[in-house]
Design a protein around this motif. Structure first.
Motif, PDB file in Angstrom:
ATOM      1  N   GLY A 554       0.811  -1.214   0.000  1.00  0.00           N
ATOM      2  CA  GLY A 554       0.000   0.000   0.000  1.00  0.00           C
ATOM      3  C   GLY A 554       0.838   1.254   0.000  1.00  0.00           C
ATOM      4  N   THR A 596      -5.781  -0.519   2.241  1.00  0.00           N
ATOM      5  CA  THR A 596      -4.770  -1.361   2.880  1.00  0.00           C
ATOM      6  C   THR A 596      -4.516  -0.940   4.320  1.00  0.00           C
ATOM      7  OG1 THR A 596      -2.838  -0.012   2.224  1.00  0.00           O
ATOM      8  CG2 THR A 596      -3.629  -1.675   0.653  1.00  0.00           C
ATOM      9  N   ILE A 677      -4.005  -5.049  -6.129  1.00  0.00           N
ATOM     10  CA  ILE A 677      -3.166  -3.926  -5.702  1.00  0.00           C
ATOM     11  C   ILE A 677      -1.822  -3.951  -6.429  1.00  0.00           C
ATOM     12  CG2 ILE A 677      -1.974  -2.912  -3.717  1.00  0.00           C
ATOM     13  CD1 ILE A 677      -4.326  -3.800  -2.004  1.00  0.00           C
TER      14      ILE A 677
END
Length: 753
Positions: A554, A596, A677
């Motif tokens: 993240g 996240t 992600i």
């Protein structure tokens, strides 16, 4: 009087609205009451006007009735609030009934014998009823908010009790059992405090809450490994020191959360925001500039005292062993120049007062401008020194030499080498602590000052903890638990360095006049084809362990989105399709970063997958814009753009397919989150590579078009690009997502789970 009910935030003595949820609940009520009070008082009222007033009045009465029912239910469940809540509910119901009666205006031509009191005949009564209603409703909301505070305190108390048990355990079996309970309680506490943090109106409190929650987040994993190490090696002094430090820090953070929530005034609160140079400069400039309108707004002694206090604070820069001679001389020279300009200002000020001038004459205005300029130059130099120092340190820290050396020395059982590298780490820690202090001086906002202080405290604490963990490993080089413990503390150090890099960007944004906060890209699931494939799926929330594993990924996403924002701002044409679509991608990626951390608008994995799908479509639209843009390029330039564009197309299609693929089970869902992600990160990396190159080409060809190209050439290029755009529109699903707010760069760097 008519506007008074909606003009104040506090409707009752002692009631202050401190959360956004209470404020947002009141807005519709204030709006309706304002409509009733501010109606035009015409001699003849139409049927339509009367019907509208009657309808609004009845709507207010019904809404208040429902609201009061909820308040009374809360009072029944919470005995300590029963009397206060009951009285507030009674007053709210009475005011709602009064408004209903006053707005029962009947027909446009009431009979002469109708002596009813209405909003037309008793406007003062309407205003009184409105005030009473707003005051009582606000009181009910504030009392209900106490329940939330009570929940947080109760949750904290449960965590503290379990923390005490954890500290005293003597066997692994007992530890595992109690830590499982502790983890569940920490998750509950994290959710309650996260909601509270987002709800707070005061940005300083929000920043303090974020800092405390970040400590709890990082310390939870440290507590696990430090406790395991201490259980495995109970006679090891360095392991005990390591563990004790973690428990102490967790208790301090828990206490800070409660201080913020309950607004308790601790003895250390005055130290939260030390006097910074930025605030000193702001206050001094304000005093100087107010002299334009009023020569008596401040005393000469006060003005010179402000400047001297400001100059004294620059000693944090000039006395530092890490400040170069050139930087020190530049700061001292600018301080002296500011003093000289201030003296000239005082001289011109005295002359203006001697002739009884009401405002600053022209010659004094020149000196005011000169004084402000010199103080701005000082601020610019201090900012350059602090940011330059921080950038250099982050670059050095990126090599991680002392950490790697400590790990190796500990694994070899070499206590002498551990001692040597501990000294080097301590030196780096002291540099980082001092640099955070300098950044605090130039941060530009109070929330960022709080974040700088948090960073300073974190480095100050984690440095010695890493050393004690390394000493433990050196004493027990074959211990896997001791090795894991050292790894966890080193990761916490690296995580704080990442936070510091983000903090540095925020400080630069504020200094350069850009907002320091990034507004979320609001694109949650809504009715339509996007949510069709999600109906049968089950929404999943990541637990604390999964969010921890996502944190590093993240942060990479956050850094990339910030880099894209920076590149986008370099474009002269801010409305260019490439700019607009790149901004959208960065904003959506930032939302995924917040996910996240357990924050932001994306609450579940379904929200995340929807966001990934929308992001992939925006990426394909960007590909269409790049294809159009490439039509004006020569072969070599076009080849570079098209190559990167093809990479982007493949990644967006991969992201889209992954987001649409249904999965079952928690493990598969987590893998899908991780894949989404990672692919998003790769999308941003390609966009980041394209932006500066396209910007350079755009400036070049814009110049060529202005000087060489004919309108016919440009028209032909546009016509040639049209089929491409049409094709993209056909291939896409036509779902246009627009941000309700613009991007915001995280003022609060320490959002946590």
């Amino acid at each position: 009087m008519a506007s008074s009910p909606c003009g104040n935030t506090n409707f009752d003595s002692g009631l202050e609205i401190k959360t956004r949820s209470v404020e947002q609940t009141l807005i519709p009520l204030v709006s309706q009451i304002t409509t009733l009070i501010n109606h035009k008082d015409k001699p003849k009222k139409s049927e339509r006007t009367l019907a509208a007033i009657h309808r609004v009045g009845q709507a207010v009465s019904v809404a208040v009735g429902r609201f009061v029912s909820v308040g009374e239910a809360i009072a029944a469940e919470n005995h300590e609030l029963r009397d206060e809540m009951g009285q507030a509910c009674f007053e709210a119901r009475r005011a709602g009934d009064a408004i209903a009666q006053l707005t029962d205006v009947g027909s446009a031509t009431p009979p002469q014998s109708d002596a009813r009191v209405t909003v037309f005949s008793d406007r003062t009564g309407m205003v009184k009823a409105a005030r009473l209603l707003l005051s009582s409703v606000t009181k009910v909301l504030v009392l209900a908010d106490r329940i939330v505070i009570k929940q947080i305190i109760t949750s904290r108390n449960k965590v503290l009790v379990t923390l005490d048990h954890l500290e005293r355990v003597s066997t692994f079996q007992e530890f595992v059992q109690i830590f499982s309970q502790f983890g569940n309680e920490m998750v509950e506490f994290a959710h309650l405090t996260g909601d509270r943090q987002n709800d707070l109106k005061d940005e300083k409190k929000k920043a303090r809450m974020a800092a405390a929650r970040a400590v709890l987040e990082k310390c939870t994993m440290m507590l696990l490994t430090a406790s395991k190490t201490c259980l495995r090696h109970p006679d090891c002094e360095s392991a005990r020191i390591n563990k004790d430090a973690v428990f102490h820090r967790m208790r301090c953070a828990l206490e800070q959360v409660i201080e913020i929530v309950t607004e308790a005034r601790s003895c250390g609160e005055s130290k939260i925001l030390p006097a910074s140079i930025y605030n000193g400069i702001k206050d001094f400039k304000s005093s100087v500039e107010c002299l334009r309108e009023n020569l008596h707004c401040v005393s000469q002694q006060s003005l010179t005292g402000q400047l001297e206090a400001l100059v004294e604070r620059t000693e944090d820069f000039t006395d530092s062993a890490y400040t170069s001679h050139e930087q020190r001389q530049a700061i001292l020279g600018l301080c002296q120049l500011a003093r000289q300009d201030a003296q000239q200002l005082v001289h011109a000020w005295v002359e203006a007062q001697s002739v009884h001038a009401k405002e600053a004459p022209e010659d004094m205005e020149v000196v005011i401008l000169k004084t402000c300029q010199s103080i701005n130059d000082l601020r610019r130099e201090l900012h350059k020194v602090a940011v330059g120092r921080a950038s250099h340190l982050l670059k050095v820290q990126g090599e991680q030499l002392p950490l790697r050396a400590l790990k190796a020395a500990g694994a070899e059982g070499n206590l002498e080498a551990v001692s040597e590298y501990s000294r080097k780490l301590t030196e780096q820690k002291e540099q980082l602590v001092e640099t955070c202090r300098l950044l605090c001086h130039v941060s530009g906002t109070e929330p960022l000052e709080i974040t700088c202080i948090h960073a300073e405290e974190t480095f100050h604490v984690i440095g010695p903890q890493i050393i004690s963990a390394a000493q433990t490993l050196a004493l027990h080089p074959s211990s896997k638990i001791a090795k894991e413990n050292l790894e966890v503390f080193c990761e916490a150090w690296e995580s704080q360095l990442c936070d510091m890099a983000l903090l540095l960007r925020e400080i630069n944004d504020v200094f350069e006049g850009r907002r320091g906060d990034k507004r979320p890209y609001l694109s949650l699931p809504r009715p339509g084809k996007h949510s069709a494939n999600l109906k049968t799926a089950k929404a999943v929330k990541l637990d604390a362990e999964e969010q921890t594993s996502m944190a590093k990924l993240g942060l990479e996403l956050r850094l990339l989105s910030s880099d894209v924002d920076t590149e986008v701002e370099k474009w002269e044409e801010q409305e260019h399709d490439i700019v607009r679509q790149s901004q959208s991608l960065a904003s959506m990626a930032y939302n995924m970063y917040l996910f996240t951390r357990g924050e932001g608008l994306l609450k579940t994995t379904l929200d995340l997958f929807h966001q990934a799908e929308v992001l992939s479509e925006e990426g394909l639209q960007l590909c269409s814009s790049l294809r159009t843009f490439s039509t004006q390029l020569v072969d070599e330039e076009k080849s570079v753009v098209m190559t990167e564009m093809e990479k982007l197309v493949a990644l967006c299609q991969q992201l889209q397919m992954g987001a649409k693929t249904p999965v079952q089970g928690k493990t598969a869902t987590f893998q899908k989150v991780d894949s989404s992600i990672q692919t998003t990160r790769n999308v941003l990396a390609v966009v980041l590579a394209l932006l500066p190159f396209c910007n350079k080409l755009n400036r070049k060809y814009k110049s060529d078009r202005n000087s060489l190209s004919s309108p016919q050439d440009w028209r032909e290029r546009q016509e040639a690009s049209t089929p491409v755009k049409e094709e993209a529109a056909i291939n896409g699903n036509g779902f246009g997502v627009k941000s309700l707010e613009q991007h915001m760069a995280g003022l609060n760097l320490l959002e946590s789970k």
